[in-house]
Design a protein around this motif. Structure first.
Motif, PDB file in Angstrom:
ATOM      1  N   UNK A   1       0.830  -1.205   0.000  1.00  0.00           N
ATOM      2  CA  UNK A   1       0.000   0.000   0.000  1.00  0.00           C
ATOM      3  C   UNK A   1       0.863   1.253   0.000  1.00  0.00           C
ATOM      4  N   UNK A   2       1.892   1.267   0.846  1.00  0.00           N
ATOM      5  CA  UNK A   2       2.764   2.426   0.913  1.00  0.00           C
ATOM      6  C   UNK A   2       3.490   2.688  -0.386  1.00  0.00           C
ATOM      7  N   UNK A   3       3.923   1.612  -1.063  1.00  0.00           N
ATOM      8  CA  UNK A   3       4.608   1.780  -2.341  1.00  0.00           C
ATOM      9  C   UNK A   3       3.706   2.380  -3.403  1.00  0.00           C
ATOM     10  N   UNK A   4       2.457   1.899  -3.462  1.00  0.00           N
ATOM     11  CA  UNK A   4       1.505   2.454  -4.429  1.00  0.00           C
ATOM     12  C   UNK A   4       1.183   3.908  -4.103  1.00  0.00           C
ATOM     13  N   UNK A   5       1.057   4.206  -2.832  1.00  0.00           N
ATOM     14  CA  UNK A   5       0.783   5.576  -2.394  1.00  0.00           C
ATOM     15  C   UNK A   5       1.901   6.518  -2.858  1.00  0.00           C
ATOM     16  N   UNK A   6       3.138   6.100  -2.701  1.00  0.00           N
ATOM     17  CA  UNK A   6       4.286   6.902  -3.145  1.00  0.00           C
ATOM     18  C   UNK A   6       4.256   7.100  -4.657  1.00  0.00           C
ATOM     19  N   UNK A   7       3.944   6.028  -5.401  1.00  0.00           N
ATOM     20  CA  UNK A   7       3.922   6.090  -6.864  1.00  0.00           C
ATOM     21  C   UNK A   7       2.864   7.069  -7.361  1.00  0.00           C
ATOM     22  N   UNK A   8       1.659   6.956  -6.825  1.00  0.00           N
ATOM     23  CA  UNK A   8       0.576   7.832  -7.278  1.00  0.00           C
ATOM     24  C   UNK A   8       0.823   9.270  -6.831  1.00  0.00           C
ATOM     25  N   UNK A   9       1.400   9.471  -5.657  1.00  0.00           N
ATOM     26  CA  UNK A   9       1.736  10.824  -5.213  1.00  0.00           C
ATOM     27  C   UNK A   9       2.774  11.476  -6.120  1.00  0.00           C
ATOM     28  N   UNK A  10       3.669  10.683  -6.713  1.00  0.00           N
ATOM     29  CA  UNK A  10       4.631  11.232  -7.664  1.00  0.00           C
ATOM     30  C   UNK A  10       3.910  11.836  -8.862  1.00  0.00           C
ATOM     31  N   UNK A  11       2.871  11.147  -9.323  1.00  0.00           N
ATOM     32  CA  UNK A  11       2.079  11.659 -10.446  1.00  0.00           C
ATOM     33  C   UNK A  11       1.258  12.875 -10.035  1.00  0.00           C
ATOM     34  N   UNK A  12       0.657  12.814  -8.862  1.00  0.00           N
ATOM     35  CA  UNK A  12      -0.128  13.942  -8.358  1.00  0.00           C
ATOM     36  C   UNK A  12       0.768  15.173  -8.176  1.00  0.00           C
ATOM     37  N   UNK A  13       1.984  14.938  -7.687  1.00  0.00           N
ATOM     38  CA  UNK A  13       2.914  16.036  -7.479  1.00  0.00           C
ATOM     39  C   UNK A  13       3.304  16.754  -8.763  1.00  0.00           C
ATOM     40  N   UNK A  14       3.209  16.045  -9.889  1.00  0.00           N
ATOM     41  CA  UNK A  14       3.504  16.668 -11.181  1.00  0.00           C
ATOM     42  C   UNK A  14       2.267  17.330 -11.800  1.00  0.00           C
TER      43      UNK A  14
ATOM     44  N   UNK B   1      12.689   8.749 -16.217  1.00  0.00           N
ATOM     45  CA  UNK B   1      12.300   9.779 -17.183  1.00  0.00           C
ATOM     46  C   UNK B   1      10.873   9.667 -17.709  1.00  0.00           C
ATOM     47  N   UNK B   2      10.023   8.877 -17.068  1.00  0.00           N
ATOM     48  CA  UNK B   2       8.698   8.619 -17.645  1.00  0.00           C
ATOM     49  C   UNK B   2       7.587   9.472 -17.060  1.00  0.00           C
ATOM     50  N   UNK B   3       7.939  10.462 -16.249  1.00  0.00           N
ATOM     51  CA  UNK B   3       6.927  11.313 -15.613  1.00  0.00           C
ATOM     52  C   UNK B   3       7.223  12.777 -15.917  1.00  0.00           C
ATOM     53  N   UNK B   4       6.157  13.500 -16.306  1.00  0.00           N
ATOM     54  CA  UNK B   4       6.257  14.945 -16.528  1.00  0.00           C
ATOM     55  C   UNK B   4       4.893  15.548 -16.227  1.00  0.00           C
ATOM     56  N   UNK B   5       4.810  16.863 -16.204  1.00  0.00           N
ATOM     57  CA  UNK B   5       3.534  17.538 -15.991  1.00  0.00           C
ATOM     58  C   UNK B   5       2.611  17.263 -17.159  1.00  0.00           C
ATOM     59  N   UNK B   6       1.302  17.201 -16.916  1.00  0.00           N
ATOM     60  CA  UNK B   6       0.361  16.960 -18.023  1.00  0.00           C
ATOM     61  C   UNK B   6       0.365  18.116 -19.022  1.00  0.00           C
ATOM     62  N   UNK B   7       0.160  17.774 -20.285  1.00  0.00           N
ATOM     63  CA  UNK B   7       0.125  18.804 -21.350  1.00  0.00           C
ATOM     64  C   UNK B   7      -1.164  19.624 -21.216  1.00  0.00           C
ATOM     65  N   UNK B   8      -1.062  20.930 -21.382  1.00  0.00           N
ATOM     66  CA  UNK B   8      -2.282  21.770 -21.282  1.00  0.00           C
ATOM     67  C   UNK B   8      -3.310  21.360 -22.307  1.00  0.00           C
ATOM     68  N   UNK B   9      -4.568  21.604 -21.999  1.00  0.00           N
ATOM     69  CA  UNK B   9      -5.663  21.277 -22.916  1.00  0.00           C
ATOM     70  C   UNK B   9      -5.450  21.943 -24.267  1.00  0.00           C
ATOM     71  N   UNK B  10      -5.675  21.135 -25.309  1.00  0.00           N
ATOM     72  CA  UNK B  10      -5.553  21.660 -26.670  1.00  0.00           C
ATOM     73  C   UNK B  10      -4.160  21.547 -27.233  1.00  0.00           C
ATOM     74  N   UNK B  11      -3.184  21.046 -26.456  1.00  0.00           N
ATOM     75  CA  UNK B  11      -1.815  21.003 -26.946  1.00  0.00           C
ATOM     76  C   UNK B  11      -1.269  19.631 -27.157  1.00  0.00           C
ATOM     77  N   UNK B  12      -2.084  18.584 -27.143  1.00  0.00           N
ATOM     78  CA  UNK B  12      -1.584  17.224 -27.262  1.00  0.00           C
ATOM     79  C   UNK B  12      -1.199  16.871 -28.673  1.00  0.00           C
ATOM     80  N   UNK B  13      -0.074  16.188 -28.793  1.00  0.00           N
ATOM     81  CA  UNK B  13       0.337  15.692 -30.100  1.00  0.00           C
ATOM     82  C   UNK B  13      -0.241  14.321 -30.354  1.00  0.00           C
ATOM     83  N   UNK B  14      -0.983  13.788 -29.381  1.00  0.00           N
ATOM     84  CA  UNK B  14      -1.511  12.437 -29.545  1.00  0.00           C
ATOM     85  C   UNK B  14      -2.876  12.418 -30.175  1.00  0.00           C
ATOM     86  N   UNK B  15      -3.476  13.530 -30.524  1.00  0.00           N
ATOM     87  CA  UNK B  15      -4.802  13.562 -31.134  1.00  0.00           C
ATOM     88  C   UNK B  15      -4.699  13.976 -32.602  1.00  0.00           C
TER      89      UNK B  15
END
Length: 355
Positions: free
Chosen positions: A167-180, A341-355
């Motif tokens: 549980x603690x490991x998952x909590x740390x992982x998801x907090x890393x994403x939330x922190x970004x 290197x697999x975590x970064x801040x989310x791209x602002x709305x309207x700026x995704x290169x994946x659409x």
């Protein structure tokens, strides 16, 4: 830390013979006077009670082999979990003990056969390391020798054990994403109902709750915890309109994360520009080999092996025939985050290169 074990007097009482007779029969003393019927009764009684001949020999002679058995349930074939062996071996060396390793399978008959093989080597104690975190039924033969479990717990809590803080490991992982800055976070998880699955889901939900992010069950997809399962689960959670698609994924393990990388590539999503991913396990051949390298949570394999050997050494010091605890609470070791290197801040709305 000693726990109650079956003693030679228990075997003698059950078989209706003297302690000396039990000792002579189980240790194959030459010229011992006993009928075939008595020999069979004593041996069957000792087996039923879980008392081994090597245990009797040690208790009578007060000698020790200074050898520790490590029963490895397939982990010797997995490089990441091999650090359990290294941790136990280094801790054993510091105490002047020798580690004897037998790699077994998850088959009950194989486990019993390999356990008996270890005990025939007159080991003073046994470390039993399982392939993944779960609850087990302790093999019968291990009731007569000091034993510590690694990455598992016994159903009756009768032996010490050490497990990772899922549980603690998952909590740390998801907090890393939330922190970004991520708020819409998918969870690619395991379909097997084991402690790791339950613990990692609990950690995921706790991190979201503390960040006041509403839990969305549609973002949690369960499949088999291998690369194809990770691919299938990630496709399911990512293949939707951008407004409904998560900006980050937490994956149950690094193998599932590898499948998620493939799914993201097929959908034209760049990591981490369009999608951040965090794994679990820190299987370095995977985590460092992926491009970009995978941020993940490390299982404390080395530390679990080291802790277990220390606990076993303490257990061996006590009188194994004396009264012991009714149950042991498992030691829980933390799972640290390994940033790559697999975590970064989310791209602002309207700026995704994946659409």
């Amino acid at each position: 830390m000693a726990r109650k074990a079956v003693g030679i007097k228990d075997v003698a009482r059950e078989a209706g013979v003297s302690v000396t007779t039990v000792s002579h029969i189980l240790n194959d003393v030459e010229f011992a006077r006993a009928s075939d019927e008595t020999r069979e009764r004593v041996k069957s009684t000792a087996e039923r009670l879980g008392y081994g001949a090597n245990r009797i020999a040690r208790s009578l002679r007060r000698q020790q082999s200074e050898m520790i058995g490590l029963l490895s349930e397939e982990i010797a074939t997995t490089p990441h979990a091999g650090r359990i062996i290294l941790g136990a071996q280094e801790a054993a060396r510091k105490r002047g003990l020798t580690l004897v390793l037998i790699n077994t399978s998850r088959d009950e008959l194989d486990i019993q056969r390999d356990t008996d093989a270890l005990l025939r080597q007159q080991v003073d104690g046994v470390l039993y390391a399982t392939m993944y975190h779960r609850e087990i039924d302790l093999p019968r033969s291990l009731r007569s020798v000091p034993t510590v479990l690694i990455d598992s717990t016994s159903q009756d809590g009768s032996v010490p054990s050490v497990v990772p803080d899922e549980e603690g490991g998952a909590y740390v992982a998801v907090n890393e994403l939330i922190g970004h800055g991520h708020r819409r976070i998918g969870f690619v998880t395991n379909s097997d109902d084991v402690p790791a699955t339950r613990g990692r889901l609990a950690g995921y939900r706790r991190a979201l709750a503390e960040a006041e992010v509403e839990f969305d069950p549609r973002l949690v997809v369960a499949e088999q915890s291998e690369t194809p399962g990770g691919y299938k689960a990630a496709r399911s959670v990512l293949d939707r309109d951008r407004a409904d698609r998560p900006t980050a994924l937490f994956c149950y393990n690094d193998r599932m994360a590898m499948g998620a990388y493939r799914a993201a590539a097929e959908l034209g999503l760049r990591i981490p520009a369009d999608l951040s991913i965090v794994g679990f396990d820190n299987q370095e051949l995977i985590a460092e080999g992926l491009y970009p390298a995978l941020t993940t949570v490390a299982l404390p394999h080395f530390e679990m092996g080291e802790w277990a050997l220390g606990a076993l050494a303490e257990l061996m010091v006590g009188d194994a025939d004396s009264a012991a605890k009714d149950s042991y609470q498992p030691a829980v070791l933390s799972c640290p985050l390994v940033r790559r290197d697999s975590v970064a801040a989310p791209r602002p709305a309207g700026g995704s290169a994946g659409d």
